[in-house]
Structure formats: C-alpha cells, structure tokens
Design a protein around this motif. Sequence first.
Motif, short mmCIF file in Angstrom:
data_model
loop_
_atom_site.label_atom_id
_atom_site.label_comp_id
_atom_site.label_asym_id
_atom_site.label_seq_id
_atom_site.Cartn_x
_atom_site.Cartn_y
_atom_site.Cartn_z
N GLN A 57 0.84 -1.20 0.00
CA GLN A 57 0.00 0.00 0.00
C GLN A 57 0.87 1.25 0.00
O GLN A 57 0.59 2.23 -0.72
CB GLN A 57 -0.95 0.00 1.20
N GLY A 58 1.94 1.24 0.79
CA GLY A 58 2.85 2.39 0.82
C GLY A 58 3.53 2.61 -0.52
O GLY A 58 3.67 3.75 -0.98
N LEU A 59 3.97 1.52 -1.12
CA LEU A 59 4.62 1.63 -2.43
C LEU A 59 3.67 2.18 -3.49
O LEU A 59 4.06 3.03 -4.31
CB LEU A 59 5.16 0.27 -2.87
N THR A 60 2.44 1.72 -3.50
CA THR A 60 1.49 2.20 -4.52
C THR A 60 1.09 3.65 -4.25
O THR A 60 0.88 4.41 -5.20
CB THR A 60 0.25 1.29 -4.61
N ARG A 61 0.99 4.05 -2.97
CA ARG A 61 0.69 5.46 -2.67
C ARG A 61 1.85 6.35 -3.12
O ARG A 61 1.63 7.41 -3.72
CB ARG A 61 0.44 5.66 -1.17
N LEU A 62 3.07 5.91 -2.85
CA LEU A 62 4.25 6.67 -3.28
C LEU A 62 4.29 6.76 -4.81
O LEU A 62 4.55 7.83 -5.37
CB LEU A 62 5.53 6.03 -2.75
N SER A 63 4.03 5.66 -5.47
CA SER A 63 4.02 5.64 -6.93
C SER A 63 3.00 6.64 -7.49
O SER A 63 3.28 7.34 -8.48
CB SER A 63 3.71 4.23 -7.43
N GLU A 64 1.85 6.72 -6.85
CA GLU A 64 0.81 7.65 -7.30
C GLU A 64 1.28 9.10 -7.18
O GLU A 64 1.10 9.90 -8.09
CB GLU A 64 -0.48 7.42 -6.50
N VAL A 65 1.92 9.45 -6.07
CA VAL A 65 2.42 10.82 -5.88
C VAL A 65 3.54 11.11 -6.88
O VAL A 65 3.58 12.18 -7.49
CB VAL A 65 2.92 11.03 -4.42
N GLN A 66 4.44 10.15 -7.07
CA GLN A 66 5.53 10.33 -8.03
C GLN A 66 4.99 10.52 -9.44
O GLN A 66 5.49 11.35 -10.20
CB GLN A 66 6.48 9.13 -7.99
N SER A 67 3.96 9.77 -9.78
CA SER A 67 3.43 9.88 -11.14
C SER A 67 2.73 11.21 -11.36
O SER A 67 2.70 11.71 -12.47
CB SER A 67 2.48 8.71 -11.45
N ARG A 68 2.19 11.81 -10.30
CA ARG A 68 1.61 13.15 -10.43
C ARG A 68 2.70 14.16 -10.80
O ARG A 68 2.48 15.05 -11.61
CB ARG A 68 0.93 13.59 -9.13
N ALA A 69 3.87 14.01 -10.17
CA ALA A 69 4.98 14.91 -10.48
C ALA A 69 5.41 14.75 -11.94
O ALA A 69 5.67 15.75 -12.63
CB ALA A 69 6.15 14.63 -9.53
N ILE A 70 5.49 13.53 -12.40
CA ILE A 70 5.89 13.28 -13.79
C ILE A 70 4.86 13.86 -14.75
O ILE A 70 5.20 14.55 -15.71
CB ILE A 70 6.07 11.76 -14.03
N SER A 71 3.60 13.62 -14.47
CA SER A 71 2.53 14.13 -15.33
C SER A 71 2.52 15.66 -15.33
O SER A 71 2.32 16.29 -16.37
CB SER A 71 1.19 13.58 -14.86
N SER A 72 2.76 16.24 -14.18
CA SER A 72 2.80 17.70 -14.07
C SER A 72 3.97 18.27 -14.87
O SER A 72 3.85 19.29 -15.55
CB SER A 72 2.91 18.11 -12.61
N TYR A 73 5.10 17.61 -14.80
CA TYR A 73 6.29 18.05 -15.53
C TYR A 73 6.06 17.97 -17.04
O TYR A 73 6.41 18.89 -17.77
CB TYR A 73 7.50 17.20 -15.13
N TYR A 74 5.50 16.87 -17.51
CA TYR A 74 5.26 16.69 -18.94
C TYR A 74 4.16 17.61 -19.45
O TYR A 74 4.18 18.01 -20.59
CB TYR A 74 4.90 15.23 -19.24
N GLY A 75 3.17 17.88 -18.62
CA GLY A 75 2.03 18.68 -19.05
C GLY A 75 0.88 17.79 -19.47
O GLY A 75 1.07 16.61 -19.78
N LEU A 76 -0.30 18.35 -19.43
CA LEU A 76 -1.49 17.58 -19.78
C LEU A 76 -1.62 17.42 -21.29
O LEU A 76 -1.29 18.33 -22.05
CB LEU A 76 -2.74 18.25 -19.22
N PRO A 77 -2.10 16.27 -21.72
CA PRO A 77 -2.29 16.06 -23.16
C PRO A 77 -3.51 16.83 -23.67
O PRO A 77 -4.37 17.24 -22.88
CB PRO A 77 -2.50 14.55 -23.27
N ARG A 78 -3.58 17.01 -24.96
CA ARG A 78 -4.77 17.64 -25.56
C ARG A 78 -5.96 16.68 -25.49
O ARG A 78 -7.08 17.10 -25.28
CB ARG A 78 -4.49 18.04 -27.00
N GLU A 79 -5.68 15.40 -25.74
CA GLU A 79 -6.73 14.38 -25.70
C GLU A 79 -6.39 13.36 -24.61
O GLU A 79 -5.26 12.90 -24.52
CB GLU A 79 -6.83 13.66 -27.05
#
Length: 192
Positions: A57-79
């Motif tokens: 559970q801790g690993l998956t929660r951490l993964s979720e927070v890390q993936s938000r940072a990656i998504s934020s860095y890349y930017g949102l897609p158009r679609e």
Amino acid sequence: MGKTLVTVVGVLCLTAGCDSLRFAPGEKQKQNAWLHNRTAVLAADAAKGEQASEKVQGLTRLSEVQSRAISSYYGLPREFPPADTAEELLSESNFELARTALRESSERPDGWQLADSAMELAIGVCALLGGVYGTRAVGFLRQAKAKSQALREIINGNELFKSQGPDYAEAFKQAHKDQSPQTRQIVTEMKG
C-alpha cells in the motif's frame, strides 16, 4: 561579437554533445504520463481495497504521488485516452502508446539540428542588437550557416557514395588521406 558567439556555441556543442539535449515532450509522451498517473491511482486504490500489506500500500501510494509529479512536468495532453477502469488502462492501445512514448523519449536532436538552431538564435540576437556590428554579425552568421549546410550536403553525399559503391570505399578513403587532423575530427564528429 558574432565570431565569439559562434565559437562559444561550437565549443559547447562539440564538448557537451547532444545526449544532454532532449526534445520537448510530445502528445504521446504527455498521454503516457497521464495514463501512468491513472494506473498508479488505480493500483493504489486496488492495493488498499484488497487489503494488501502495508508495504505494498505504501509503495502504490508513493508511486501515485511520483506519477503526479511526472505528469505535471510533462504537461497535460490535448486528448485524454479512456482510463477510468483497469480494463481500459490495460488495453492494447495503451501498451502501444507506452512503447511509442518510450521510443520518442530516447530521441535526441542531431548535431545538424543543434547547429541550425544555434545559428538561427544567434542571427536573431544580432539582428535585435542592430547597428554596424549587429549587421556584420548577421552577415557572418548567415554565411556560416550556408557553409554548414554545404558541409552537411558534402558529408551526406560522401556517405551515400561509399554505401552505394563499396568497391570504391577504399579509393575514396585514400583520396582523403591528406586531410588535416582537424578536418578529420570535424567530419567524424559531424557523421556521428
């Protein structure tokens, strides 16, 4: 001023190389980053819902927070691809998207693209500065850009000739044996 700028850019390109430069994230990469976040969210929810160990559970929660940072860095897609359920996330199209994003993320600009971009930037800066020195620098940089294009065409033509006429490759090398070490180094770097 123009010669100094070209020299500095040239030295930086030759010493740093293009490996450290990357293209901006494209649409596929943005979609993949967003899908990664959705995957991490659903995995964290599933780990909690299935009462997985605290570690999982801790690993998956951490993964979720890390993936938000990656998504934020890349930017949102158009679609936004469908990603509300695990079944939608596990579709073959998302696996293909991930493979495409991986391939695109490894692409780097080549030396020619870098040199052209640097020349265009330098020409723009010199044109903005204006004056006699700015005008001279623009002329010098345009001439350098034309010479760079000519050198590129020569190298590409030589490589095409050697690949289409392997019988002549040794004779071709022999004809260029008297090139200076500096010329050989420049050609080798530009071919790479």
